[in-house]
Design a protein around this motif. Structure first.
Motif, short mmCIF file in Angstrom:
data_model
loop_
_atom_site.label_atom_id
_atom_site.label_comp_id
_atom_site.label_asym_id
_atom_site.label_seq_id
_atom_site.Cartn_x
_atom_site.Cartn_y
_atom_site.Cartn_z
N GLY A 51 13.54 10.92 -9.74
CA GLY A 51 13.74 9.53 -9.83
C GLY A 51 14.68 8.98 -8.91
N GLN A 52 15.57 9.65 -8.40
CA GLN A 52 16.74 9.05 -7.40
C GLN A 52 15.82 9.00 -6.18
OE1 GLN A 52 19.40 7.71 -8.02
NE2 GLN A 52 19.56 6.81 -5.79
N LEU A 53 14.90 9.73 -5.70
CA LEU A 53 13.97 9.61 -4.55
C LEU A 53 13.12 8.42 -4.50
CD1 LEU A 53 13.38 13.48 -3.97
CD2 LEU A 53 15.15 12.29 -2.80
N TYR A 54 12.62 8.42 -5.78
CA TYR A 54 11.57 7.29 -5.81
C TYR A 54 12.31 6.09 -5.91
CZ TYR A 54 8.13 4.38 -8.03
OH TYR A 54 7.03 3.47 -8.15
N THR A 55 13.45 5.78 -6.32
CA THR A 55 14.16 4.39 -6.38
C THR A 55 14.60 4.09 -4.97
OG1 THR A 55 15.07 5.08 -8.71
CG2 THR A 55 16.20 3.52 -7.48
N ASP A 56 15.10 5.00 -4.25
CA ASP A 56 15.38 4.93 -2.69
C ASP A 56 14.35 4.51 -1.92
OD1 ASP A 56 18.04 5.47 -3.71
OD2 ASP A 56 17.98 7.67 -2.60
N ALA A 57 13.16 5.15 -2.15
CA ALA A 57 12.04 4.90 -1.33
C ALA A 57 11.19 3.43 -1.51
CB ALA A 57 10.89 6.15 -1.44
N THR A 58 11.11 3.33 -2.90
CA THR A 58 10.58 2.11 -3.36
C THR A 58 11.36 0.84 -3.06
OG1 THR A 58 11.47 2.47 -5.49
CG2 THR A 58 9.22 3.18 -5.22
N THR A 59 12.83 1.13 -2.99
CA THR A 59 13.73 -0.19 -2.70
C THR A 59 13.86 -0.36 -1.20
OG1 THR A 59 15.24 0.46 -4.48
CG2 THR A 59 16.15 -0.63 -2.90
N SER B 287 8.86 13.13 1.66
CA SER B 287 8.70 14.44 1.89
C SER B 287 9.18 15.23 0.98
CB SER B 287 9.17 15.06 3.41
OG SER B 287 10.71 14.65 3.43
N GLY B 288 10.31 14.89 0.35
CA GLY B 288 10.98 15.75 -0.69
C GLY B 288 10.07 15.48 -1.95
N LEU B 289 9.52 14.50 -2.25
CA LEU B 289 8.66 14.30 -3.48
C LEU B 289 7.42 15.10 -3.05
CD1 LEU B 289 8.94 10.46 -4.55
CD2 LEU B 289 9.77 12.51 -5.71
N ILE B 290 6.81 14.92 -1.99
CA ILE B 290 5.64 15.87 -1.66
C ILE B 290 5.67 17.42 -2.03
CG2 ILE B 290 3.77 16.46 0.22
CD1 ILE B 290 4.29 13.63 1.17
N ALA B 291 6.97 17.73 -1.31
CA ALA B 291 7.31 19.07 -1.17
C ALA B 291 7.58 19.90 -2.82
CB ALA B 291 8.68 19.53 -0.53
N ALA B 292 8.27 18.76 -3.62
CA ALA B 292 8.31 19.23 -5.05
C ALA B 292 6.85 19.31 -5.81
CB ALA B 292 9.26 18.07 -5.78
N THR B 293 6.01 18.33 -5.45
CA THR B 293 4.78 18.38 -6.19
C THR B 293 3.97 19.43 -5.55
OG1 THR B 293 4.67 15.92 -6.09
CG2 THR B 293 2.44 17.29 -6.53
N VAL B 294 4.12 20.05 -4.12
CA VAL B 294 3.32 21.04 -3.78
C VAL B 294 4.06 22.28 -4.42
CG1 VAL B 294 2.92 22.56 -1.61
CG2 VAL B 294 2.73 20.00 -1.57
N VAL C 100 0.78 -1.38 0.15
CA VAL C 100 -0.05 0.09 0.10
C VAL C 100 1.00 1.29 0.05
CG1 VAL C 100 -1.62 1.32 1.31
CG2 VAL C 100 -1.91 -1.18 1.01
N GLY C 101 1.93 1.31 0.83
CA GLY C 101 2.77 2.36 0.65
C GLY C 101 3.58 2.69 -0.47
N PHE C 102 3.79 1.63 -1.25
CA PHE C 102 4.36 1.61 -2.71
C PHE C 102 3.37 2.17 -3.55
CE2 PHE C 102 4.41 -0.82 -6.60
CZ PHE C 102 5.58 -0.26 -7.33
N VAL C 103 2.20 1.69 -3.43
CA VAL C 103 1.27 2.49 -4.54
C VAL C 103 1.20 3.90 -4.17
CG1 VAL C 103 -1.25 2.35 -5.05
CG2 VAL C 103 -0.16 0.32 -4.70
N ILE C 104 1.07 4.47 -2.73
CA ILE C 104 0.89 5.70 -2.50
C ILE C 104 2.14 6.49 -2.87
CG2 ILE C 104 0.50 7.29 -0.61
CD1 ILE C 104 -0.92 5.13 0.93
N LEU C 105 3.44 5.86 -2.62
CA LEU C 105 4.52 6.54 -3.29
C LEU C 105 4.59 6.82 -4.73
CD1 LEU C 105 7.22 7.62 -2.56
CD2 LEU C 105 8.02 5.53 -2.51
N SER C 106 4.13 5.86 -5.44
CA SER C 106 4.00 5.97 -6.91
C SER C 106 3.04 6.93 -7.36
CB SER C 106 3.53 4.43 -7.47
OG SER C 106 4.41 3.59 -7.18
N VAL C 107 1.95 7.10 -6.77
CA VAL C 107 0.80 8.14 -7.10
C VAL C 107 1.53 9.58 -6.94
CG1 VAL C 107 -1.51 9.03 -6.47
CG2 VAL C 107 -1.21 6.57 -6.83
N ILE C 108 2.04 9.56 -5.80
CA ILE C 108 2.89 10.79 -5.51
C ILE C 108 4.12 11.24 -6.41
CG2 ILE C 108 4.35 11.98 -3.75
CD1 ILE C 108 2.76 10.65 -1.48
#
Length: 334
Positions: A262-270, A310-317, A178-186
């Protein structure tokens, strides 16, 4: 009879808030427009095909991965379906790191300028709706579709794994998925907000699409090359550094690379999908002494990936706030 029907409809709209809410009407409009478009159908087919290919390869090599006694993650069967691979086809989260920016860009690069060029933006603004409702609907509509798509794929994965193996899913696995899905949507939401910003800034849809793809290619291909060139030019040779200096050297490189989404997403999903990952940075020999290779709990993994999240959320905001500021101040003419 007609008056009674009209009164009933008015009472229904007041009690439910559906028919009288402009935001929900605009969101339904955006969802319907994207579902009917050929562009979205092609993107859906790409995501589904990559998901089927990666899960097929992971399921074919699942028995050998589970029987590996040296793997601390061998008990997490459903996480193995998302991460296990024989290097012929990348894992699904690696595929998604490549497809998610394209999905976000394709759903948002013509969000505003297509309405403006088609003459429908002035008609929408002539209705009793606010500008921010239109912008929020352009952002939430595609995210609802993407979230539904990823949730359906994950449910298909869980159901197929349950039928094929008969092994029930552990609560920890469910929370991680579920965390992976939420992170991918973000992550998709960041590229969607960026493409919406470019669609407001540029009048032509082709210009906003090329600019968004150029930004994606820069962070994917050229950004690591630029970081390596700057590091080798400005920092000393790592062969002549001590262990403590080498750790700081590698931490600096990783922190610079994490300026890329992309690096933030890779680190988080891994970290979420591989519970045995205990650190995302270099570890000294003193820290490795006495460490037992074992999976972390969900809470510990979330603490590790919280800076990336938090970095991905901040960039999106930030991208959405800039879009909001520019769009609210922009003059709309027929």
């Amino acid at each position: 009879m007609n008056n009674l029907t009209a009164s009933f409809k008015g009472l229904f709209s007041k009690t439910t808030g559906i028919a009288s809410d402009p935001l929900s009407i605009l969101i339904n409009k955006e969802v319907g427009a994207h579902i009917r478009s050929w562009r979205f159908i092609v993107l859906i087919l790409l995501v589904v095909l990559t998901f089927l290919a990666s899960t097929y390869v992971s399921s074919a090599n699942l028995r050998s991965a589970i029987n590996n006694a040296q793997d601390p993650d061998q008990a997490f069967l459903y996480l193995k379906l998302l991460t296990n691979t024989d290097n012929s086809v990348p894992a699904f989260h690696v595929f998604l790191n490549f497809l998610a920016p394209l999905l976000g860009i394709a759903l948002g690069f013509d969000a505003i300028n297509s309405e403006r060029n088609g003459g429908t933006l002035t008609r929408l603004m002539a209705q009793p709706i606010y500008r921010d409702n239109l912008l929020i609907a352009k952002f939430l509509g595609p995210l609802i579709i993407v979230g539904t798509l990823l949730s359906a794929l994950i449910l298909f994965l869980i159901g197929g794994g349950l039928i094929a193996t008969g092994v029930r899913m552990e609560p920890q696995e469910l929370l991680r998925i579920v965390g992976f899905v939420i992170l991918s949507v973000i992550y998709i939401g960041f590229w969607l907000s960026l493409s919406i910003l470019l669609s407001i800034r540029f009048k032509q849809a082709a210009t906003s699409a090329l600019t968004a793809i150029g930004i994606w290619l820069f962070f994917t291909v050229f950004f690591p090359i630029v970081i390596n060139l700057l590091v080798h030019a400005l920092l000393p040779n790592p062969n002549y550094l001590s262990e403590a200096q080498l750790i700081k050297y590698n931490e600096l490189i990783l922190n610079l690379l994490r300026l890329s989404p992309g690096q933030l997403y890779t680190d988080a999903t891994t970290t979420l999908l591989i519970p045995s990952v205990r650190s995302l940075g270099p570890v000294s020999m003193e820290q490795m002494i006495g460490a037992i290779p074992s999976p972390l709990g969900v809470k510990d993994s979330l603490l590790i990936v919280w800076p990336q999240l938090s970095g991905l959320i901040a960039a999106t905001v930030v991208c959405f706030a800039l879009s909001y500021y520019i769009f609210m101040r922009k003059e709309i003419r027929s």
